[in-house]
Design a protein around this motif. Structure first.
Motif, PDB file in Angstrom:
ATOM      1  N   SER A 193       3.689   3.973   6.697  1.00  0.00           N
ATOM      2  CA  SER A 193       3.299   3.140   7.838  1.00  0.00           C
ATOM      3  C   SER A 193       2.511   1.912   7.388  1.00  0.00           C
ATOM      4  O   SER A 193       2.188   1.053   8.216  1.00  0.00           O
ATOM      5  CB  SER A 193       2.446   3.950   8.817  1.00  0.00           C
ATOM      6  OG  SER A 193       1.145   4.176   8.296  1.00  0.00           O
ATOM      7  N   GLY A 194       2.183   1.861   6.104  1.00  0.00           N
ATOM      8  CA  GLY A 194       1.409   0.744   5.579  1.00  0.00           C
ATOM      9  C   GLY A 194      -0.078   0.990   5.534  1.00  0.00           C
ATOM     10  O   GLY A 194      -0.847   0.104   5.142  1.00  0.00           O
ATOM     11  N   SER A 195      -0.488   2.179   5.923  1.00  0.00           N
ATOM     12  CA  SER A 195      -1.905   2.524   5.872  1.00  0.00           C
ATOM     13  C   SER A 195      -2.327   2.703   4.422  1.00  0.00           C
ATOM     14  O   SER A 195      -1.683   3.428   3.665  1.00  0.00           O
ATOM     15  CB  SER A 195      -2.167   3.805   6.656  1.00  0.00           C
ATOM     16  OG  SER A 195      -3.524   4.158   6.589  1.00  0.00           O
ATOM     17  N   ALA A 196      -3.416   2.024   4.045  1.00  0.00           N
ATOM     18  CA  ALA A 196      -3.834   2.002   2.646  1.00  0.00           C
ATOM     19  C   ALA A 196      -5.167   2.712   2.445  1.00  0.00           C
ATOM     20  O   ALA A 196      -6.020   2.767   3.341  1.00  0.00           O
ATOM     21  CB  ALA A 196      -3.945   0.562   2.159  1.00  0.00           C
ATOM     22  N   HIS A 197      -5.311   3.238   1.247  1.00  0.00           N
ATOM     23  CA  HIS A 197      -6.547   3.902   0.820  1.00  0.00           C
ATOM     24  C   HIS A 197      -6.913   3.339  -0.542  1.00  0.00           C
ATOM     25  O   HIS A 197      -6.036   3.150  -1.391  1.00  0.00           O
ATOM     26  CB  HIS A 197      -6.311   5.410   0.729  1.00  0.00           C
ATOM     27  CG  HIS A 197      -7.432   6.169   0.108  1.00  0.00           C
ATOM     28  ND1 HIS A 197      -8.489   6.678   0.828  1.00  0.00           N
ATOM     29  CD2 HIS A 197      -7.676   6.494  -1.199  1.00  0.00           C
ATOM     30  CE1 HIS A 197      -9.324   7.281   0.013  1.00  0.00           C
ATOM     31  NE2 HIS A 197      -8.855   7.192  -1.226  1.00  0.00           N
ATOM     32  N   TYR A 198      -8.211   3.065  -0.745  1.00  0.00           N
ATOM     33  CA  TYR A 198      -8.659   2.478  -1.997  1.00  0.00           C
ATOM     34  C   TYR A 198      -9.808   3.284  -2.595  1.00  0.00           C
ATOM     35  O   TYR A 198     -10.657   3.821  -1.871  1.00  0.00           O
ATOM     36  CB  TYR A 198      -9.152   1.040  -1.776  1.00  0.00           C
ATOM     37  CG  TYR A 198      -8.093   0.110  -1.285  1.00  0.00           C
ATOM     38  CD1 TYR A 198      -7.929  -0.131   0.075  1.00  0.00           C
ATOM     39  CD2 TYR A 198      -7.245  -0.537  -2.181  1.00  0.00           C
ATOM     40  CE1 TYR A 198      -6.944  -0.984   0.535  1.00  0.00           C
ATOM     41  CE2 TYR A 198      -6.261  -1.399  -1.726  1.00  0.00           C
ATOM     42  CZ  TYR A 198      -6.112  -1.608  -0.369  1.00  0.00           C
ATOM     43  OH  TYR A 198      -5.130  -2.455   0.081  1.00  0.00           O
ATOM     44  N   ALA A 199      -9.843   3.299  -3.907  1.00  0.00           N
ATOM     45  CA  ALA A 199     -11.018   3.829  -4.589  1.00  0.00           C
ATOM     46  C   ALA A 199     -12.175   2.862  -4.350  1.00  0.00           C
ATOM     47  O   ALA A 199     -11.976   1.648  -4.228  1.00  0.00           O
ATOM     48  CB  ALA A 199     -10.746   3.966  -6.080  1.00  0.00           C
ATOM     49  N   GLY A 200     -13.370   3.408  -4.309  1.00  0.00           N
ATOM     50  CA  GLY A 200     -14.528   2.578  -4.051  1.00  0.00           C
ATOM     51  C   GLY A 200     -14.724   1.473  -5.080  1.00  0.00           C
ATOM     52  O   GLY A 200     -15.215   0.389  -4.757  1.00  0.00           O
ATOM     53  N   SER A 201     -14.309   1.748  -6.316  1.00  0.00           N
ATOM     54  CA  SER A 201     -14.512   0.786  -7.390  1.00  0.00           C
ATOM     55  C   SER A 201     -13.665  -0.474  -7.248  1.00  0.00           C
ATOM     56  O   SER A 201     -13.973  -1.503  -7.855  1.00  0.00           O
ATOM     57  CB  SER A 201     -14.228   1.446  -8.744  1.00  0.00           C
ATOM     58  OG  SER A 201     -12.913   1.944  -8.770  1.00  0.00           O
ATOM     59  N   VAL A 202     -12.592  -0.415  -6.475  1.00  0.00           N
ATOM     60  CA  VAL A 202     -11.710  -1.580  -6.329  1.00  0.00           C
ATOM     61  C   VAL A 202     -11.645  -2.092  -4.898  1.00  0.00           C
ATOM     62  O   VAL A 202     -11.057  -3.149  -4.643  1.00  0.00           O
ATOM     63  CB  VAL A 202     -10.275  -1.271  -6.810  1.00  0.00           C
ATOM     64  CG1 VAL A 202     -10.292  -0.783  -8.246  1.00  0.00           C
ATOM     65  CG2 VAL A 202      -9.595  -0.265  -5.887  1.00  0.00           C
ATOM     66  N   LYS A 203     -12.259  -1.375  -3.972  1.00  0.00           N
ATOM     67  CA  LYS A 203     -12.194  -1.759  -2.569  1.00  0.00           C
ATOM     68  C   LYS A 203     -12.802  -3.138  -2.379  1.00  0.00           C
ATOM     69  O   LYS A 203     -13.878  -3.434  -2.896  1.00  0.00           O
ATOM     70  CB  LYS A 203     -12.940  -0.740  -1.710  1.00  0.00           C
ATOM     71  CG  LYS A 203     -12.560  -0.755  -0.247  1.00  0.00           C
ATOM     72  CD  LYS A 203     -13.122   0.462   0.465  1.00  0.00           C
ATOM     73  CE  LYS A 203     -12.592   0.566   1.882  1.00  0.00           C
ATOM     74  NZ  LYS A 203     -13.074   1.780   2.577  1.00  0.00           N
ATOM     75  N   GLY A 204     -12.099  -3.977  -1.651  1.00  0.00           N
ATOM     76  CA  GLY A 204     -12.550  -5.343  -1.431  1.00  0.00           C
ATOM     77  C   GLY A 204     -12.052  -6.310  -2.483  1.00  0.00           C
ATOM     78  O   GLY A 204     -12.124  -7.522  -2.292  1.00  0.00           O
ATOM     79  N   ARG A 205     -11.562  -5.798  -3.597  1.00  0.00           N
ATOM     80  CA  ARG A 205     -11.035  -6.653  -4.666  1.00  0.00           C
ATOM     81  C   ARG A 205      -9.540  -6.478  -4.868  1.00  0.00           C
ATOM     82  O   ARG A 205      -8.915  -7.298  -5.541  1.00  0.00           O
ATOM     83  CB  ARG A 205     -11.750  -6.342  -5.988  1.00  0.00           C
ATOM     84  CG  ARG A 205     -13.238  -6.533  -5.970  1.00  0.00           C
ATOM     85  CD  ARG A 205     -13.828  -6.391  -7.378  1.00  0.00           C
ATOM     86  NE  ARG A 205     -13.687  -5.055  -7.928  1.00  0.00           N
ATOM     87  CZ  ARG A 205     -13.033  -4.783  -9.055  1.00  0.00           C
ATOM     88  NH1 ARG A 205     -12.456  -5.745  -9.747  1.00  0.00           N
ATOM     89  NH2 ARG A 205     -12.981  -3.540  -9.509  1.00  0.00           N
ATOM     90  N   SER A 206      -8.991  -5.418  -4.312  1.00  0.00           N
ATOM     91  CA  SER A 206      -7.584  -5.109  -4.543  1.00  0.00           C
ATOM     92  C   SER A 206      -6.861  -4.874  -3.230  1.00  0.00           C
ATOM     93  O   SER A 206      -7.472  -4.436  -2.249  1.00  0.00           O
ATOM     94  CB  SER A 206      -7.449  -3.861  -5.420  1.00  0.00           C
ATOM     95  OG  SER A 206      -8.020  -4.079  -6.697  1.00  0.00           O
ATOM     96  N   THR A 207      -5.570  -5.165  -3.244  1.00  0.00           N
ATOM     97  CA  THR A 207      -4.724  -4.930  -2.075  1.00  0.00           C
ATOM     98  C   THR A 207      -3.428  -4.283  -2.528  1.00  0.00           C
ATOM     99  O   THR A 207      -2.726  -4.823  -3.394  1.00  0.00           O
ATOM    100  CB  THR A 207      -4.402  -6.244  -1.350  1.00  0.00           C
ATOM    101  OG1 THR A 207      -5.617  -6.888  -0.958  1.00  0.00           O
ATOM    102  CG2 THR A 207      -3.554  -5.966  -0.111  1.00  0.00           C
ATOM    103  N   ILE A 208      -3.121  -3.139  -1.930  1.00  0.00           N
ATOM    104  CA  ILE A 208      -1.842  -2.482  -2.197  1.00  0.00           C
ATOM    105  C   ILE A 208      -0.904  -2.794  -1.040  1.00  0.00           C
ATOM    106  O   ILE A 208      -1.313  -2.831   0.123  1.00  0.00           O
ATOM    107  CB  ILE A 208      -2.023  -0.957  -2.381  1.00  0.00           C
ATOM    108  CG1 ILE A 208      -0.720  -0.315  -2.849  1.00  0.00           C
ATOM    109  CG2 ILE A 208      -2.563  -0.287  -1.125  1.00  0.00           C
ATOM    110  CD1 ILE A 208      -0.881   1.143  -3.282  1.00  0.00           C
ATOM    111  N   SER A 209       0.344  -3.025  -1.368  1.00  0.00           N
ATOM    112  CA  SER A 209       1.333  -3.320  -0.336  1.00  0.00           C
ATOM    113  C   SER A 209       2.677  -2.771  -0.786  1.00  0.00           C
ATOM    114  O   SER A 209       2.853  -2.407  -1.953  1.00  0.00           O
ATOM    115  CB  SER A 209       1.423  -4.828  -0.077  1.00  0.00           C
ATOM    116  OG  SER A 209       1.808  -5.522  -1.252  1.00  0.00           O
ATOM    117  N   ARG A 210       3.607  -2.714   0.146  1.00  0.00           N
ATOM    118  CA  ARG A 210       4.933  -2.207  -0.202  1.00  0.00           C
ATOM    119  C   ARG A 210       5.990  -2.998   0.540  1.00  0.00           C
ATOM    120  O   ARG A 210       5.777  -3.453   1.671  1.00  0.00           O
ATOM    121  CB  ARG A 210       5.049  -0.717   0.100  1.00  0.00           C
ATOM    122  CG  ARG A 210       4.863  -0.332   1.548  1.00  0.00           C
ATOM    123  CD  ARG A 210       4.679   1.178   1.711  1.00  0.00           C
ATOM    124  NE  ARG A 210       5.912   1.917   1.457  1.00  0.00           N
ATOM    125  CZ  ARG A 210       5.974   3.237   1.282  1.00  0.00           C
ATOM    126  NH1 ARG A 210       4.853   3.960   1.305  1.00  0.00           N
ATOM    127  NH2 ARG A 210       7.129   3.846   1.093  1.00  0.00           N
TER     128      ARG A 210
END
Length: 124
Positions: A54-71
């Motif tokens: 559905s495009g819902s993303a989860h990030y590790a705290g160490s990269v949150k705000g600096r990284s974006t995952i997409s498909r």
């Protein structure tokens, strides 16, 4: 079976950006969650980011705000855009397919399919 091929790693200075790509092939219809893990020398492999169908993303705290995952499902491709890179982001980054959500931890455990990995090196 699912095959995963990563690309986009390289050497970058601190503060720079990289975009990793992962192309999936094979029995991809069975795959809901895709993600990226990384492993630095002497450390355990860790989740970086995951994205469901559905495009819902989860990030590790160490990269949150600096990284974006997409498909892009039309291209069977998952991307990881990494900005403001730090030397501690240096690792081999692995694409993974079929991640499983763990309600107790609120995170994801890896699926059965891995890419070969792509090296990301961030110089200070």
């Amino acid at each position: 079976q699912v095959q995963l091929v990563e690309s986009g790693g390289g050497l970058v200075q601190a503060g720079g950006s990289l975009r990793l790509s992962c192309v999936a092939s094979g029995s991809i219809f069975s795959i809901n969650v895709m993600g990226w893990f990384r492993q630095a020398p002497g450390k355990q492999r860790e989740l970086v980011a995951a994205i469901d169908s559905s495009g819902s993303a989860h990030y590790a705290g160490s990269v949150k705000g600096r990284s974006t995952i997409s498909r892009d499902d039309a291209k069977n491709t998952v991307y990881l855009q990494m900005n403001s890179l730090k030397p501690e982001d240096t690792a081999i980054y692995y694409c993974n397919a079929g991640l499983r959500y763990r309600y107790i931890s609120g995170s994801y455990s890896p699926g059965d399919y891995w890419g070969q990995g792509t090296q990301v090196t961030v110089s200070s």
